[in-house]
Design an enzyme around this catalytic site. Structure first.
Site, PDB file in Angstrom:
ATOM      1  CB  SER A 139       7.997   3.175  10.559  1.00  0.00           C
ATOM      2  OG  SER A 139       7.888   4.571  10.714  1.00  0.00           O
ATOM      3  CE1 TYR A 170       2.353   3.367  10.329  1.00  0.00           C
ATOM      4  CE2 TYR A 170       4.172   4.480  11.412  1.00  0.00           C
ATOM      5  CZ  TYR A 170       3.644   3.849  10.305  1.00  0.00           C
ATOM      6  OH  TYR A 170       4.413   3.696   9.168  1.00  0.00           O
TER       7      TYR A 170
HETATM    8  P1  NAD Z   1       0.318   2.224   0.877  1.00  0.00           P
HETATM    9  O1  NAD Z   1      -0.974   2.690   1.453  1.00  0.00           O
HETATM   10  O2  NAD Z   1       0.746   2.698  -0.467  1.00  0.00           O
HETATM   11  O3  NAD Z   1       0.356   0.614   0.890  1.00  0.00           O
HETATM   12  C1  NAD Z   1      -0.199  -0.150   1.935  1.00  0.00           C
HETATM   13  C2  NAD Z   1      -0.502  -1.539   1.424  1.00  0.00           C
HETATM   14  O4  NAD Z   1      -1.088  -2.300   2.492  1.00  0.00           O
HETATM   15  C3  NAD Z   1      -1.520  -1.524   0.270  1.00  0.00           C
HETATM   16  O5  NAD Z   1      -1.173  -2.519  -0.666  1.00  0.00           O
HETATM   17  C4  NAD Z   1      -2.822  -1.896   0.985  1.00  0.00           C
HETATM   18  O6  NAD Z   1      -3.771  -2.494   0.132  1.00  0.00           O
HETATM   19  C5  NAD Z   1      -2.300  -2.883   2.018  1.00  0.00           C
HETATM   20  N1  NAD Z   1      -3.253  -3.109   3.104  1.00  0.00           N
HETATM   21  C6  NAD Z   1      -3.820  -2.192   3.940  1.00  0.00           C
HETATM   22  N2  NAD Z   1      -4.690  -2.808   4.766  1.00  0.00           N
HETATM   23  C7  NAD Z   1      -4.678  -4.135   4.435  1.00  0.00           C
HETATM   24  C8  NAD Z   1      -5.357  -5.288   4.922  1.00  0.00           C
HETATM   25  N3  NAD Z   1      -6.276  -5.224   5.901  1.00  0.00           N
HETATM   26  N4  NAD Z   1      -5.085  -6.475   4.342  1.00  0.00           N
HETATM   27  C9  NAD Z   1      -4.211  -6.576   3.322  1.00  0.00           C
HETATM   28  N5  NAD Z   1      -3.528  -5.523   2.838  1.00  0.00           N
HETATM   29  C10 NAD Z   1      -3.766  -4.325   3.385  1.00  0.00           C
HETATM   30  O7  NAD Z   1       1.412   2.621   1.966  1.00  0.00           O
HETATM   31  P2  NAD Z   1       3.007   2.542   1.947  1.00  0.00           P
HETATM   32  O8  NAD Z   1       3.457   3.912   2.216  1.00  0.00           O
HETATM   33  O9  NAD Z   1       3.549   1.808   0.790  1.00  0.00           O
HETATM   34  O10 NAD Z   1       3.231   1.678   3.275  1.00  0.00           O
HETATM   35  C11 NAD Z   1       3.742   0.344   3.277  1.00  0.00           C
HETATM   36  C12 NAD Z   1       4.415   0.078   4.617  1.00  0.00           C
HETATM   37  O11 NAD Z   1       5.474   1.016   4.785  1.00  0.00           O
HETATM   38  C13 NAD Z   1       3.499   0.235   5.831  1.00  0.00           C
HETATM   39  O12 NAD Z   1       3.793  -0.769   6.778  1.00  0.00           O
HETATM   40  C14 NAD Z   1       3.901   1.609   6.363  1.00  0.00           C
HETATM   41  O13 NAD Z   1       3.661   1.716   7.747  1.00  0.00           O
HETATM   42  C15 NAD Z   1       5.375   1.606   6.050  1.00  0.00           C
HETATM   43  N6  NAD Z   1       5.994   2.938   6.009  1.00  0.00           N
HETATM   44  C16 NAD Z   1       5.570   3.904   5.119  1.00  0.00           C
HETATM   45  C17 NAD Z   1       6.172   5.154   5.129  1.00  0.00           C
HETATM   46  C18 NAD Z   1       5.765   6.271   4.172  1.00  0.00           C
HETATM   47  O14 NAD Z   1       6.181   7.413   4.381  1.00  0.00           O
HETATM   48  N7  NAD Z   1       5.002   6.018   3.140  1.00  0.00           N
HETATM   49  C19 NAD Z   1       7.202   5.416   6.030  1.00  0.00           C
HETATM   50  C20 NAD Z   1       7.611   4.399   6.906  1.00  0.00           C
HETATM   51  C21 NAD Z   1       7.001   3.167   6.889  1.00  0.00           C
END
Ligand code: NAD
Length: 261
Positions: A143, A156
């Site tokens: 991130s 985080y």
């Molecule tokens: P999202 O909530 O759409 O997806 C998260 C995924 O993780 C889902 O499939 C969920 O089921 C899974 N998950 C959560 N807890 C879990 C557990 N205990 N066991 C197994 N699976 C689990 O979110 P996203 O935005 O796609 O985020 C994905 C990654 O990207 C994360 O690591 C997040 O920190 C990172 N990220 C997101 C953003 C953003 O703006 N959306 C920005 C930077 C980084």
């Protein structure tokens, strides 16, 4: 099709960025181990959809990223089903926002476990097979918060800085084995999760949709545009290509200029 005969495990691939990466790798011919939480029927639809759309095999692992033994079993499922796990994408992640003195201890523990420690468990399970075959790609979803901080996100930010350190360390350890280890550091990514927050924020702050997007959500992002999940997935596919074989230990920003400030 550059990844035919490869198999990929993508944690947290039932939605958002992880799902886009899974679909993009499948489009390049890779067989897929899906993982994540969610409605069983929805997940089955996603899994079957990947198989029919891209002509690859996809299996689902229900491994909870809080559990070391389930994470190891997820990697073994990939190895048993496809004969190898060539690509590992550590992507599952959660967020919680609170002043540090009020931060619930169990939330801290969960975030460190899911966003950081789960990657360690998956990596340690997958690396021996990658070493034996002399090829591997490990991609961690970090991130912008692996490089800079925001207040009230102590767990985080700590976990994301940690995953950047883990990326560099493992990259050095496996460098002579044909395995690369990199992390992708997105800024604000347009996901259904983000989209759903907009109406509530409009109501709570008395703002228009445009004001919420530009002055609240995209305040940090100089381009004033969201990253898309497909853009992140495109970088993940590139990292699996031969052109990226000398890229390792890198922390690749895709944040509309956020961390240039
Ligand atoms: P999202 O909530 O759409 O997806 C998260 C995924 O993780 C889902 O499939 C969920 O089921 C899974 N998950 C959560 N807890 C879990 C557990 N205990 N066991 C197994 N699976 C689990 O979110 P996203 O935005 O796609 O985020 C994905 C990654 O990207 C994360 O690591 C997040 O920190 C990172 N990220 C997101 C953003 C953003 O703006 N959306 C920005 C930077 C980084």
């Amino acid at each position: 099709m550059t990844l035919t005969s490869k198999a990929a495990v993508i944690t947290g691939s039932t939605s958002g960025i992880g799902l886009a990466i899974a679909r993009a790798l499948a489009k390049e011919g890779a067989n897929i181990v899906l993982n994540g939480l969610g409605d069983e029927a929805e997940i089955e639809k996603t899994r079957a959809g990947i198989e029919s759309e891209f002509g690859v095999k996809a299996v689902y692992s229900p491994a909870n990223m809080l559990k070391a033994d389930e994470i190891e079993e997820m990697v073994r499922l990939g190895e048993r089903t496809f004969g190898s796990v060539d690509i590992l994408v550590n992507n599952a992640g959660i967020q919680f926002v609170s002043p540090v003195e009020d931060f619930p201890v169990e939330k801290w523990d969960q975030i460190i476990a899911i966003n950081l420690t789960s990657a360690f468990h998956a990596i340690r399970a997958a690396v021996p097979g990658m070493k034996a075959r002399g090829w591997g790609r490990i991609i961690n979803t970090a991130s912008a918060h692996s490089l800079v901080a925001s207040p009230f996100k102590s767990a985080y930010v700590a976990a994301k800085h940690g995953i950047a350190g883990l990326t560099k360390t493992v990259a050095l350890e496996v460098a002579t084995h044909g395995i690369t280890v990199n992390c992708i550091s997105p800024g604000y990514v347009w996901t259904p999760l983000v989209e759903r927050q907009i109406p509530d924020t409009m109501k709570a702050r008395g703002l228009t949709k445009e004001q919420v997007i530009n002055d609240v959500l995209l305040e940090a992002q100089p381009t004033k545009q969201f990253v898309t999940v497909d853009q992140v997935a495109g970088l993940a596919v590139f990292l699996c290509s031969d052109a990226a074989s000398q890229m390792s230990g890198a922390n690749l920003s895709m944040d509309g200029g956020w961390t240039a400030k």
